[in-house]
Design an enzyme around this catalytic site. Sequence first.
Site, PDB file in Angstrom:
ATOM      1  N   THR A   7       0.832  -1.213   0.000  1.00  0.00           N
ATOM      2  CA  THR A   7       0.000   0.000   0.000  1.00  0.00           C
ATOM      3  C   THR A   7       0.864   1.260   0.000  1.00  0.00           C
ATOM      4  O   THR A   7       1.909   1.313   0.647  1.00  0.00           O
ATOM      5  CB  THR A   7      -0.886  -0.015   1.259  1.00  0.00           C
ATOM      6  OG1 THR A   7      -1.593  -1.240   1.281  1.00  0.00           O
ATOM      7  CG2 THR A   7      -1.856   1.154   1.272  1.00  0.00           C
ATOM      8  N   GLY A  29       3.196  -3.116   8.523  1.00  0.00           N
ATOM      9  CA  GLY A  29       3.423  -3.368   9.944  1.00  0.00           C
ATOM     10  C   GLY A  29       4.883  -3.706  10.208  1.00  0.00           C
ATOM     11  O   GLY A  29       5.488  -4.473   9.469  1.00  0.00           O
ATOM     12  N   GLU A  81      -6.124  -5.844   3.942  1.00  0.00           N
ATOM     13  CA  GLU A  81      -6.149  -7.063   3.109  1.00  0.00           C
ATOM     14  C   GLU A  81      -7.368  -7.062   2.193  1.00  0.00           C
ATOM     15  O   GLU A  81      -7.923  -8.111   1.872  1.00  0.00           O
ATOM     16  CB  GLU A  81      -6.172  -8.288   4.024  1.00  0.00           C
ATOM     17  CG  GLU A  81      -5.285  -9.409   3.546  1.00  0.00           C
ATOM     18  CD  GLU A  81      -3.852  -8.984   3.380  1.00  0.00           C
ATOM     19  OE1 GLU A  81      -3.181  -8.714   4.375  1.00  0.00           O
ATOM     20  OE2 GLU A  81      -3.391  -8.929   2.235  1.00  0.00           O
TER      21      GLU A  81
HETATM   22  C1  LIG Z   1      -9.468  -5.112  -5.780  1.00  0.00           C
HETATM   23  C2  LIG Z   1      -8.455  -5.925  -6.546  1.00  0.00           C
HETATM   24  C3  LIG Z   1      -8.803  -7.406  -6.458  1.00  0.00           C
HETATM   25  C4  LIG Z   1      -8.522  -5.458  -8.005  1.00  0.00           C
HETATM   26  O1  LIG Z   1      -7.438  -5.971  -8.711  1.00  0.00           O
HETATM   27  P1  LIG Z   1      -7.248  -5.678 -10.263  1.00  0.00           P
HETATM   28  O2  LIG Z   1      -5.921  -6.162 -10.645  1.00  0.00           O
HETATM   29  O3  LIG Z   1      -7.560  -4.252 -10.534  1.00  0.00           O
HETATM   30  O4  LIG Z   1      -8.294  -6.623 -10.842  1.00  0.00           O
HETATM   31  P2  LIG Z   1      -9.733  -6.369 -11.507  1.00  0.00           P
HETATM   32  O5  LIG Z   1      -9.567  -5.573 -12.740  1.00  0.00           O
HETATM   33  O6  LIG Z   1     -10.709  -5.870 -10.500  1.00  0.00           O
HETATM   34  O7  LIG Z   1     -10.086  -7.863 -11.879  1.00  0.00           O
HETATM   35  C5  LIG Z   1      -9.441  -8.526 -12.935  1.00  0.00           C
HETATM   36  C6  LIG Z   1      -9.633 -10.018 -12.797  1.00  0.00           C
HETATM   37  O8  LIG Z   1      -8.716 -10.513 -11.813  1.00  0.00           O
HETATM   38  C7  LIG Z   1      -9.413 -11.308 -10.892  1.00  0.00           C
HETATM   39  N1  LIG Z   1      -8.690 -11.262  -9.617  1.00  0.00           N
HETATM   40  C8  LIG Z   1      -8.435 -10.172  -8.847  1.00  0.00           C
HETATM   41  N2  LIG Z   1      -7.741 -10.557  -7.759  1.00  0.00           N
HETATM   42  C9  LIG Z   1      -7.553 -11.893  -7.857  1.00  0.00           C
HETATM   43  C10 LIG Z   1      -6.906 -12.851  -7.023  1.00  0.00           C
HETATM   44  N3  LIG Z   1      -6.326 -12.520  -5.898  1.00  0.00           N
HETATM   45  N4  LIG Z   1      -6.908 -14.128  -7.447  1.00  0.00           N
HETATM   46  C11 LIG Z   1      -7.504 -14.500  -8.583  1.00  0.00           C
HETATM   47  N5  LIG Z   1      -8.137 -13.632  -9.405  1.00  0.00           N
HETATM   48  C12 LIG Z   1      -8.155 -12.349  -9.034  1.00  0.00           C
HETATM   49  C13 LIG Z   1     -10.783 -10.703 -10.831  1.00  0.00           C
HETATM   50  O9  LIG Z   1     -11.706 -11.589 -10.289  1.00  0.00           O
HETATM   51  C14 LIG Z   1     -11.023 -10.370 -12.269  1.00  0.00           C
HETATM   52  O10 LIG Z   1     -11.419 -11.552 -12.922  1.00  0.00           O
HETATM   53  P3  LIG Z   1     -12.435 -11.467 -14.149  1.00  0.00           P
HETATM   54  O11 LIG Z   1     -11.886 -10.466 -15.111  1.00  0.00           O
HETATM   55  O12 LIG Z   1     -13.739 -11.007 -13.559  1.00  0.00           O
HETATM   56  O13 LIG Z   1     -12.482 -12.872 -14.645  1.00  0.00           O
HETATM   57  C15 LIG Z   1      -7.029  -5.773  -6.028  1.00  0.00           C
HETATM   58  O14 LIG Z   1      -6.527  -4.618  -6.474  1.00  0.00           O
HETATM   59  C16 LIG Z   1      -6.955  -6.018  -4.558  1.00  0.00           C
HETATM   60  O15 LIG Z   1      -6.823  -7.148  -4.118  1.00  0.00           O
HETATM   61  N6  LIG Z   1      -7.011  -4.942  -3.729  1.00  0.00           N
HETATM   62  C17 LIG Z   1      -6.964  -5.049  -2.288  1.00  0.00           C
HETATM   63  C18 LIG Z   1      -5.619  -4.640  -1.784  1.00  0.00           C
HETATM   64  C19 LIG Z   1      -5.172  -5.433  -0.584  1.00  0.00           C
HETATM   65  O16 LIG Z   1      -5.763  -6.447  -0.215  1.00  0.00           O
HETATM   66  N7  LIG Z   1      -4.082  -5.024  -0.002  1.00  0.00           N
HETATM   67  C20 LIG Z   1      -3.485  -5.708   1.096  1.00  0.00           C
HETATM   68  C21 LIG Z   1      -2.233  -5.037   1.531  1.00  0.00           C
HETATM   69  S1  LIG Z   1      -1.360  -5.905   2.802  1.00  0.00           S
HETATM   70  C22 LIG Z   1      -2.262  -5.668   4.209  1.00  0.00           C
HETATM   71  O17 LIG Z   1      -3.280  -5.056   4.249  1.00  0.00           O
HETATM   72  C23 LIG Z   1      -1.680  -6.283   5.475  1.00  0.00           C
HETATM   73  C24 LIG Z   1      -2.563  -6.185   6.674  1.00  0.00           C
HETATM   74  C25 LIG Z   1      -1.907  -6.544   7.951  1.00  0.00           C
HETATM   75  C26 LIG Z   1      -2.041  -8.000   8.375  1.00  0.00           C
HETATM   76  O18 LIG Z   1      -2.321  -8.874   7.571  1.00  0.00           O
HETATM   77  O19 LIG Z   1      -1.885  -8.262   9.542  1.00  0.00           O
HETATM   78  C1  LIG Z   2      -4.111  -1.543  10.620  1.00  0.00           C
HETATM   79  C2  LIG Z   2      -3.713  -1.617   9.172  1.00  0.00           C
HETATM   80  C3  LIG Z   2      -2.602  -2.351   8.820  1.00  0.00           C
HETATM   81  C4  LIG Z   2      -2.201  -2.412   7.475  1.00  0.00           C
HETATM   82  N1  LIG Z   2      -1.077  -3.096   7.152  1.00  0.00           N
HETATM   83  C5  LIG Z   2      -0.633  -3.094   5.880  1.00  0.00           C
HETATM   84  C6  LIG Z   2       0.584  -3.739   5.528  1.00  0.00           C
HETATM   85  O1  LIG Z   2       1.241  -4.350   6.369  1.00  0.00           O
HETATM   86  N2  LIG Z   2       1.010  -3.680   4.236  1.00  0.00           N
HETATM   87  C7  LIG Z   2       0.308  -3.031   3.274  1.00  0.00           C
HETATM   88  O2  LIG Z   2       0.755  -3.013   2.135  1.00  0.00           O
HETATM   89  N3  LIG Z   2      -0.865  -2.417   3.569  1.00  0.00           N
HETATM   90  C8  LIG Z   2      -1.349  -2.430   4.839  1.00  0.00           C
HETATM   91  N4  LIG Z   2      -2.522  -1.789   5.156  1.00  0.00           N
HETATM   92  C9  LIG Z   2      -3.252  -1.082   4.099  1.00  0.00           C
HETATM   93  C10 LIG Z   2      -4.554  -1.757   3.711  1.00  0.00           C
HETATM   94  O3  LIG Z   2      -4.342  -2.921   2.987  1.00  0.00           O
HETATM   95  C11 LIG Z   2      -5.410  -0.757   2.906  1.00  0.00           C
HETATM   96  O4  LIG Z   2      -5.704   0.333   3.740  1.00  0.00           O
HETATM   97  C12 LIG Z   2      -6.681  -1.432   2.425  1.00  0.00           C
HETATM   98  O5  LIG Z   2      -6.400  -2.373   1.395  1.00  0.00           O
HETATM   99  C13 LIG Z   2      -7.715  -0.398   1.905  1.00  0.00           C
HETATM  100  O6  LIG Z   2      -7.175   0.382   0.912  1.00  0.00           O
HETATM  101  P1  LIG Z   2      -7.214   1.988   0.966  1.00  0.00           P
HETATM  102  O7  LIG Z   2      -6.662   2.421   2.279  1.00  0.00           O
HETATM  103  O8  LIG Z   2      -6.578   2.449  -0.275  1.00  0.00           O
HETATM  104  O9  LIG Z   2      -8.736   2.369   0.983  1.00  0.00           O
HETATM  105  P2  LIG Z   2      -9.537   3.081  -0.194  1.00  0.00           P
HETATM  106  O10 LIG Z   2      -9.549   2.189  -1.384  1.00  0.00           O
HETATM  107  O11 LIG Z   2      -9.071   4.460  -0.392  1.00  0.00           O
HETATM  108  O12 LIG Z   2     -10.974   3.039   0.460  1.00  0.00           O
HETATM  109  C14 LIG Z   2     -11.715   4.200   0.861  1.00  0.00           C
HETATM  110  C15 LIG Z   2     -13.184   3.988   0.516  1.00  0.00           C
HETATM  111  O13 LIG Z   2     -13.320   3.927  -0.886  1.00  0.00           O
HETATM  112  C16 LIG Z   2     -14.065   2.805  -1.269  1.00  0.00           C
HETATM  113  N5  LIG Z   2     -13.606   2.290  -2.575  1.00  0.00           N
HETATM  114  C17 LIG Z   2     -12.344   2.211  -3.036  1.00  0.00           C
HETATM  115  N6  LIG Z   2     -12.336   1.662  -4.268  1.00  0.00           N
HETATM  116  C18 LIG Z   2     -13.601   1.369  -4.569  1.00  0.00           C
HETATM  117  C19 LIG Z   2     -14.250   0.777  -5.698  1.00  0.00           C
HETATM  118  N7  LIG Z   2     -13.550   0.328  -6.744  1.00  0.00           N
HETATM  119  N8  LIG Z   2     -15.583   0.637  -5.661  1.00  0.00           N
HETATM  120  C20 LIG Z   2     -16.299   1.052  -4.592  1.00  0.00           C
HETATM  121  N9  LIG Z   2     -15.740   1.606  -3.512  1.00  0.00           N
HETATM  122  C21 LIG Z   2     -14.414   1.769  -3.493  1.00  0.00           C
HETATM  123  C22 LIG Z   2     -13.832   1.781  -0.157  1.00  0.00           C
HETATM  124  O14 LIG Z   2     -14.909   0.862  -0.081  1.00  0.00           O
HETATM  125  C23 LIG Z   2     -13.762   2.687   1.061  1.00  0.00           C
HETATM  126  O15 LIG Z   2     -15.079   2.933   1.522  1.00  0.00           O
HETATM  127  C24 LIG Z   2      -2.946  -1.726   6.486  1.00  0.00           C
HETATM  128  C25 LIG Z   2      -4.086  -0.997   6.857  1.00  0.00           C
HETATM  129  C26 LIG Z   2      -4.478  -0.945   8.171  1.00  0.00           C
HETATM  130  C27 LIG Z   2      -5.692  -0.148   8.551  1.00  0.00           C
END
Ligand SMILES: CC(C)(COP(=O)(O)OP(=O)(O)OC[C@H]1O[C@@H](n2cnc3c(N)ncnc32)[C@H](O)[C@@H]1OP(=O)(O)O)[C@@H](O)C(=O)NCCC(=O)NCCSC(=O)CCCC(=O)O
Ligand SMILES: Cc1cc2nc3c(=O)[nH]c(=O)nc-3n(C[C@H](O)[C@H](O)[C@H](O)COP(=O)(O)OP(=O)(O)OC[C@H]3O[C@@H](n4cnc5c(N)ncnc54)[C@H](O)[C@@H]3O)c2cc1C
Length: 674
Positions: free
Chosen positions: A157, A196, A440
């Site tokens: 992120t 983190g 996530e």
């Molecule tokens: C929202 C999406 C899924 C969108 O991705 P995109 O590349 O723009 O894809 P799209 O155009 O919407 O879709 C295209 C296509 O890609 C597919 N796809 C998307 N993700 C996956 C996957 N994981 N596995 C298998 N397929 C996947 C979608 O279903 C779409 O398929 P389709 O075209 O409908 O057949 C992605 O950007 C995403 O996963 N965003 C969330 C970010 C996130 O989870 N960040 C985590 C950061 S780390 C963290 O937060 C750590 C926390 C701390 C801890 O764990 O303790």
């Molecule tokens: C405690 C904590 C720990 C974290 N740890 C990590 C880490 O270790 N590593 C890391 O890489 N990241 C980490 N993150 C980041 C985290 O993964 C992101 O904050 C999370 O994926 C949400 O993304 P964003 O902040 O960009 O929210 P945004 O996408 O800006 O979301 C803001 C609002 O916009 C809306 N929105 C965004 N896109 C769309 C769409 N396409 N359609 C409709 N609504 C939409 C959402 O629903 C939400 O209401 C952490 C976050 C937190 C809070």
Amino acid sequence: MTQTNNNMTVNPDLAMERAKCNFNVLEVTHIFDGGERNTLQRKKIEDVALNSGASKDALGEEHMSPKEKYENAVRKSCIYATMMKNELAELSGLESFGVSSPVIRRTADAFFKEVSPFLLHLGMFVPTIMGQCTPEQQSYWLPRALDMQIIGTYAQTELGHGTFIRGLETTATYDPETEEFVLHSPTLSSYKWWAGGLGKTVNYCIVVAQLYTKGECHGTHPFIVQIRDEDTHVPLPGIKVGEIGPKMGFNTADNGFLGFDHYRIPREHMLMKNAQVLKDGTYVKVARHGKLTYGTMVFVRVVLVNEVAFNLAKASTIAVRYSAIRRQSKPKPDEVEPQILDYVTQQHKLFIAIATAHALQLCSTWLWESFSAVLAQMKGGNTDTLPEFHALSSCLKAISTSDSAHLIEQCRHACGGHGYMISSGIPNLYNFVSATRTYEGDYTVLLLQTARFLVKAYEQAEAKKPLTPTVSYLAHAFSGSRATWDNSPDGIIRSFQALAAGKTAVCVTNMRKRMRAGLSQVDAWEMSTIQLVAAAEAHCRAVIADTYRKEIVRLTANSSPNVKVVMDQLTTLYLYYWALERTGDLLMFTSVSQKDLVDLQIAYEELLLKIRPNAVGLVDAFDLRDELLHSTLGSYDGRVYERLMEEALKSPMNKEPVSDAYSKYLRPMMKGKL
Ligand SMILES: CC(C)(COP(=O)(O)OP(=O)(O)OC[C@H]1O[C@@H](n2cnc3c(N)ncnc32)[C@H](O)[C@@H]1OP(=O)(O)O)[C@@H](O)C(=O)NCCC(=O)NCCSC(=O)CCCC(=O)O
Ligand SMILES: Cc1cc2nc3c(=O)[nH]c(=O)nc-3n(C[C@H](O)[C@H](O)[C@H](O)COP(=O)(O)OP(=O)(O)OC[C@H]3O[C@@H](n4cnc5c(N)ncnc54)[C@H](O)[C@@H]3O)c2cc1C
């Protein structure tokens, strides 16, 4: 149930509740743990990790400054990591859940009231090495990481983008002259933000960056990057790193920011399992599916379902035990004040929390098994099951985190004023779990991923093509009549499926209408997203209900009769609760009548009364040691008021009879001299 102190005096109301419980608590513990063997293994680990007292703090963490809190968390992380390497490694059976063994995570919670600064090391850094490296890369990095010679995190992120990974701005440009990648943060919004442990703890991280080679961008790819000196821990030249500041929770996690100024890393530091850059800069795609680089996120989403189930079990344990010892109000003038657990409204708040903890725990095990099957297929080069699994893990992550956060807050409400005390344990649980709804993958964003899959599946059903298992119910969506309501468990599950199918059909119809009226496909989709989210939510509820029911039937096949009864009551409660939460939808999409719903409400209320005598037994069955609960309200012995006072007296504010603020401000103000 084993407790650390066998000679404890237990609050008489709690003792009475335990005497009243009519089922074998240990049998239910085994069901929750996934079998007796797992319970025994968990207890062994807990004994080794917790009996030494190493998890305890001399001074309550809540009275420390942010810096002291962080240092204390690092101190305990080091103790725990060393224990893991030595005493716990063999006991933990890490192979059962990769490195994020739920037992290890669960036990670690005794050490941290908030979170460990090492959370991302085992949670994402190591899993990324395991999932994204070639075998050669893995053999170099994995032993060092598992041995904690290096500590890492996952920096994906950025300030400007979290959800939209394709929009990340950090660049990794290949330089064939030196066979290096040049990492660069071209804008403020490209700074990595949130990872983190990044602020002060780690010396390595996975960095996700846009890969450029031979002048062409190939999208985001993961790299392993050293950011601090392995000896002095000083940030390396070209690295700007720091901590992002106070947050609602996670305050011991030193979440950080990171920027690069043309920072060079060797070519081999790109994680090359799914794509490679050759020495001359040629880009080679290896993976058969374009989204395999998102693999670590999918893994963590699976793990999170288990983690929030556990945290919900903790909150419900605290609130139910407290409700058994708390007496309030006098509805019958001649009788003593009742335990608040006797109020039906209180049961309505709490029993769904217990049932949801069970539902999510069983779903998480099932999800993990499905994930293992998908991984096994992918090893053989087959990625066919990945889209369904992505849709499933996305919605289960969204709904489990959101429901758990809501129910933990409801447990706080159920504890009245005392639930607001940090020492109750509930605020920290809420702060942690409410973050899981966002990280996530945000709730809405992930449900929309599931909705994409649902709409496609609906179109396949319409064309009479075969459907994958979790959406096979869509085949019945074209009968032309509303689903027949029937209040048996299977009947309710069928109704939930009818809601999901009906809502998906409405979305598809509306999108087609909008497109006929001239909207583009993207705009028609956007205009339908409120309903698409609702359809994905309904789908997920149908999946949870179906899985929970099937798993309980399977797991209680050989249970004693009373355990069967109480487990059946809990699953039925779960189904009734959600049917009553969705009466409007049921009226729209099934044949349910007003009378059916009135009858269902009565059946629900009667079920609460049936569960009531076993409520304390049910939370005891979660078998959460006091060290894990960190709660004045939820301890096994029920010494609630004594503990609240003991904690209050620990407050540094009580160290001096008169606060300095008196002479500095109060006195001058009261004497008119300010
Ligand atoms: C929202 C999406 C899924 C969108 O991705 P995109 O590349 O723009 O894809 P799209 O155009 O919407 O879709 C295209 C296509 O890609 C597919 N796809 C998307 N993700 C996956 C996957 N994981 N596995 C298998 N397929 C996947 C979608 O279903 C779409 O398929 P389709 O075209 O409908 O057949 C992605 O950007 C995403 O996963 N965003 C969330 C970010 C996130 O989870 N960040 C985590 C950061 S780390 C963290 O937060 C750590 C926390 C701390 C801890 O764990 O303790
Ligand atoms: C405690 C904590 C720990 C974290 N740890 C990590 C880490 O270790 N590593 C890391 O890489 N990241 C980490 N993150 C980041 C985290 O993964 C992101 O904050 C999370 O994926 C949400 O993304 P964003 O902040 O960009 O929210 P945004 O996408 O800006 O979301 C803001 C609002 O916009 C809306 N929105 C965004 N896109 C769309 C769409 N396409 N359609 C409709 N609504 C939409 C959402 O629903 C939400 O209401 C952490 C976050 C937190 C809070």
